[in-house]
Enzyme design. Structure first.
Site, PDB file in Angstrom:
ATOM      1  N   GLN A  17     -11.578  48.972  -1.625  1.00 45.34           N
ATOM      2  CA  GLN A  17     -10.551  50.123  -1.546  1.00 45.34           C
ATOM      3  C   GLN A  17      -9.269  49.442  -1.021  1.00 45.34           C
ATOM      4  OE1 GLN A  17      -9.739  53.925   1.477  1.00 45.34           O
ATOM      5  NE2 GLN A  17     -11.805  53.170   1.156  1.00 45.34           N
ATOM      6  N   GLU A 139     -14.283  48.945   5.848  1.00 41.71           N
ATOM      7  CA  GLU A 139     -13.469  49.963   6.632  1.00 41.71           C
ATOM      8  C   GLU A 139     -13.771  50.335   8.230  1.00 41.71           C
ATOM      9  OE1 GLU A 139     -10.888  52.446   5.589  1.00 41.71           O
ATOM     10  OE2 GLU A 139     -10.969  52.928   7.877  1.00 41.71           O
ATOM     11  N   ASP A 168      -8.959  50.549   5.471  1.00 41.44           N
ATOM     12  CA  ASP A 168      -8.815  49.999   4.190  1.00 41.44           C
ATOM     13  C   ASP A 168      -7.404  50.573   3.510  1.00 41.44           C
ATOM     14  OD1 ASP A 168     -10.955  48.798   3.515  1.00 41.44           O
ATOM     15  OD2 ASP A 168     -12.069  50.343   2.864  1.00 41.44           O
ATOM     16  N   GLY A 247       1.070  63.054  22.845  1.00 40.43           N
ATOM     17  CA  GLY A 247       2.239  62.850  23.519  1.00 40.43           C
ATOM     18  C   GLY A 247       2.371  63.993  24.678  1.00 40.43           C
ATOM     19  N   GLY A 248       3.503  64.411  24.957  1.00 35.06           N
ATOM     20  CA  GLY A 248       3.563  65.173  26.463  1.00 35.06           C
ATOM     21  C   GLY A 248       3.452  66.694  25.878  1.00 35.06           C
TER      22      GLY A 248
HETATM   23  N1  CAO Z   1     -14.838  35.957 -12.220  1.00 34.63           N
HETATM   24  C1  CAO Z   1     -15.849  35.162 -11.638  1.00 34.63           C
HETATM   25  N2  CAO Z   1     -15.897  35.287 -10.143  1.00 34.63           N
HETATM   26  C2  CAO Z   1     -15.206  36.076  -9.437  1.00 34.63           C
HETATM   27  C3  CAO Z   1     -14.227  36.777 -10.228  1.00 34.63           C
HETATM   28  C4  CAO Z   1     -14.027  36.746 -11.636  1.00 34.63           C
HETATM   29  N3  CAO Z   1     -13.355  37.597 -12.189  1.00 34.63           N
HETATM   30  N4  CAO Z   1     -13.894  37.694  -9.163  1.00 34.63           N
HETATM   31  C5  CAO Z   1     -14.384  37.222  -7.883  1.00 34.63           C
HETATM   32  N5  CAO Z   1     -15.256  36.230  -8.214  1.00 34.63           N
HETATM   33  C6  CAO Z   1     -16.063  35.634  -7.251  1.00 34.63           C
HETATM   34  C7  CAO Z   1     -15.339  35.187  -6.058  1.00 34.63           C
HETATM   35  O1  CAO Z   1     -14.598  33.822  -6.511  1.00 34.63           O
HETATM   36  C8  CAO Z   1     -16.321  34.935  -5.006  1.00 34.63           C
HETATM   37  O2  CAO Z   1     -16.951  33.906  -5.120  1.00 34.63           O
HETATM   38  P1  CAO Z   1     -17.428  32.688  -4.111  1.00 34.63           P
HETATM   39  O3  CAO Z   1     -18.043  33.530  -2.941  1.00 34.63           O
HETATM   40  O4  CAO Z   1     -18.596  31.804  -4.786  1.00 34.63           O
HETATM   41  O5  CAO Z   1     -16.282  32.228  -3.902  1.00 34.63           O
HETATM   42  C9  CAO Z   1     -17.098  36.142  -5.325  1.00 34.63           C
HETATM   43  O6  CAO Z   1     -16.581  36.865  -6.537  1.00 34.63           O
HETATM   44  C10 CAO Z   1     -17.094  37.623  -4.300  1.00 34.63           C
HETATM   45  O7  CAO Z   1     -16.086  37.636  -3.701  1.00 34.63           O
HETATM   46  P2  CAO Z   1     -16.337  38.398  -2.273  1.00 34.63           P
HETATM   47  O8  CAO Z   1     -16.793  37.558  -1.276  1.00 34.63           O
HETATM   48  O9  CAO Z   1     -14.641  38.713  -1.744  1.00 34.63           O
HETATM   49  O10 CAO Z   1     -16.971  39.914  -2.419  1.00 34.63           O
HETATM   50  P3  CAO Z   1     -18.346  40.547  -1.418  1.00 34.63           P
HETATM   51  O11 CAO Z   1     -18.649  41.409  -2.079  1.00 34.63           O
HETATM   52  O12 CAO Z   1     -19.156  39.320  -1.026  1.00 34.63           O
HETATM   53  O13 CAO Z   1     -17.363  40.904  -0.184  1.00 34.63           O
HETATM   54  C11 CAO Z   1     -15.871  42.179   1.109  1.00 34.63           C
HETATM   55  C12 CAO Z   1     -16.597  42.044  -0.076  1.00 34.63           C
HETATM   56  C13 CAO Z   1     -14.936  43.288   0.822  1.00 34.63           C
HETATM   57  C14 CAO Z   1     -16.587  42.227   2.202  1.00 34.63           C
HETATM   58  C15 CAO Z   1     -14.833  40.891   1.132  1.00 34.63           C
HETATM   59  O14 CAO Z   1     -14.354  40.428  -0.173  1.00 34.63           O
HETATM   60  C16 CAO Z   1     -13.900  41.043   2.437  1.00 34.63           C
HETATM   61  O15 CAO Z   1     -14.251  40.622   3.367  1.00 34.63           O
HETATM   62  N6  CAO Z   1     -12.496  41.057   1.777  1.00 34.63           N
HETATM   63  C17 CAO Z   1     -11.259  40.969   2.907  1.00 34.63           C
HETATM   64  C18 CAO Z   1     -11.280  42.224   3.697  1.00 34.63           C
HETATM   65  C19 CAO Z   1     -11.250  43.543   2.682  1.00 34.63           C
HETATM   66  O16 CAO Z   1     -10.636  43.761   1.976  1.00 34.63           O
HETATM   67  N7  CAO Z   1     -12.400  44.484   3.229  1.00 34.63           N
HETATM   68  C20 CAO Z   1     -12.080  45.834   2.616  1.00 34.63           C
HETATM   69  C21 CAO Z   1     -12.883  46.182   1.546  1.00 34.63           C
HETATM   70  S1  CAO Z   1     -12.928  47.878   0.981  1.00 34.63           S
HETATM   71  O17 CAO Z   1     -13.903  48.412   2.266  1.00 34.63           O
END
Ligand code: CAO
Length: 415
Positions: A17, A139, A168, A247-248
């Site tokens: 998001q 979030e 988010d 606020g106030g």
């Molecule tokens: N092709 C191949 N690999 C891909 C890719 C693509 N097109 N796009 C992404 N990937 C891979 C990444 O390289 C990553 O790999 P590694 O872990 O091996 O380096 C992996 O996919 C996943 O990435 P991720 O760790 O970001 O995804 P997740 O689902 O495990 O985590 C989230 C999700 C949101 C917790 C994390 O991305 C995060 O903390 N983001 C920053 C904070 C944020 O934006 N949070 C809000 C999310 S909305 O509620």
């Protein structure tokens, strides 16, 4: 008509998001947003909270309007070359991967600079540098870590998170401002820069008034506009203030006619000082306008609970819309508690493009929230979200790949 961000190309590496809300705004302002997704799966939200089997969820469609989708395997060596070509062609890279993921892909800030020194690299992370910088964040984690949850809810209950996605979508907004600001600075320096919006920081920015209150509490030990005054007790930290207004101008949520069966038959009522006499007239307590116990804001503070109880006796005789109409005649600030159903059906929001009906090839018609920011010279036209990889060939052709090369990359699993 031209668009504010015509000519700006965004390499959109966002998912879920926070990041997608940012790039959607930029797309609405006219940027060409190229969303890079993983082949076969795509943004995880495409399949989350689905209401129709095998069809992109509302979660995805409502966060990814006006974008193009390409599928590239960023871990495939040939896929990496395609990404390099995209980095050279784009102005901004936006990402919200977990900390370190972009570096692990091989796209460090230094490498991106080599490829395109004008590129702005914008990131959402859960936390800025510090003890939690490596944590993954969603979030509600941000709402809790940014001070929103500890200050939301009622004094006798647990911390509460808000329905507004301030972690988010709020951080997406902050990031979008950082990006256009960096693009503006680039017009003078010719250089890109890194833009970081940490979700904890974004939430805290929106909770600014609560840090104000922490310092007032530290100094005086009390805060007279909080419901804890004068009968409750204050601890060391800013307490949860229920529905008191910050606020106030004291405010509270009051029952309206029908509250017994309708969970949203309520109105927010503000006892704004300049209209106190009018409030007294409306609720039939004319004597309060001159009674020294009620006539001034300071005198009223200790009796706010009783005052709101008396006002509620009046609001309970009216529907929230009837109360609104009467109170507005006297300039008394108030607001009906609107349900999502009422908002979805509100004609004026449709008219301004704040609620928009969009048609989608596999889902059909659905409602979405349009661009809440209206520019007079850059109107927003909300276009449906892309299907997974819908624009891969189109974008590859624009990057200069021939049909034969595209087909070879597809066979190699790079795209
Ligand atoms: N092709 C191949 N690999 C891909 C890719 C693509 N097109 N796009 C992404 N990937 C891979 C990444 O390289 C990553 O790999 P590694 O872990 O091996 O380096 C992996 O996919 C996943 O990435 P991720 O760790 O970001 O995804 P997740 O689902 O495990 O985590 C989230 C999700 C949101 C917790 C994390 O991305 C995060 O903390 N983001 C920053 C904070 C944020 O934006 N949070 C809000 C999310 S909305 O509620």
């Amino acid at each position: 008509m031209s668009k504010a961000l015509d000519g700006v190309r965004i390499l959109d590496f966002t998912h879920v998001q926070s990041g997608p809300t940012c790039t959607q705004l930029l797309a609405w302002f006219g940027a060409d947003v190229i969303k890079v997704e993983r082949a076969g799966a795509g943004d995880i939200t495409r399949e989350q909270l689905r209401d129709i089997p095998e069809v992109d969820s509302l979660y995805f469609t409502m966060l990814n309007h006006n974008k193009r989708s390409v599928t590239i395997d960023t871990k495939n060596p040939e896929g990496k070359l395609v990404l390099e070509a995209l980095i050279q062609k784009c102005d901004v890279l936006v990402e919200n991967f977990a900390p370190g993921a972009l570096d692990r892909m091989g796209f460090t800030w230094e490498r991106i600079q080599e490829l395109n020194p004008r590129m702005v690299v914008a990131s959402v992370k859960g936390f800025g540098p510090g003890p939690y910088e490596d944590c993954k964040v969603y979030e509600n984690v941000a709402q809790c870590a940014g001070g929103a949850a500890s200050t939301t809810g009622f004094d006798d209950g647990p911390p509460v998170v808000s329905g507004a996605q301030i972690g988010d979508s709020g951080t997406g907004l902050h990031l979008a401002l950082g990006i256009v600001t960096a693009l503006y600075q680039r017009t003078q320096t010719g250089r890109g820069q890194k833009v970081l919006a940490a979700m904890q920081d974004g939430v805290l920015n929106l909770c600014r008034v609560k840090l104000r209150d922490q310092q007032r509490l530290d100094r005086t030990g009390t805060m007279k506009e909080y419901p804890q005054y004068p009968n409750g007790t204050f601890g060391e930290a800013v307490p949860r203030a229920g529905n008191a207004s910050g606020g106030g101008q004291p405010g509270w949520i009051l029952k309206c006619k029908g509250w017994e069966t309708d969970p949203n038959a309520y109105i927010y009522f503000i006892t704004q000082a300049p209209v106190w006499a009018k409030i007294c007239n409306v609720i039939g307590k004319e004597e309060w306008a001159t009674d020294p116990n009620y006539a001034t804001p300071a005198a009223r503070l200790p009796h706010l609970k009783d005052i709101f109880a008396e006002i509620e006796r009046w609001t309970m005789t009216k529907t929230k819309f009837e109360a609104m109409q009467i109170l507005n005649k006297y300039d008394i600030p108030c607001g009906p508690i609107l349900s999502m159903k009422e908002i979805a059906e509100e004609p004026s929001l449709r008219k301004t493009g704040t609620i928009v009906e969009v048609d989608h090839p596999t889902r059909g018609k659905y409602l979405t929230v349009g661009n809440p920011i209206k520019l007079s010279d850059s109107p927003t036209e909300v276009k449906r979200s892309p299907l997974l990889g819908e624009h891969t060939d189109e974008v590859m052709t624009e990057l200069g790949y021939s049909p034969e090369q595209i087909s070879a990359l597809r066979t190699a699993g790079a795209i």
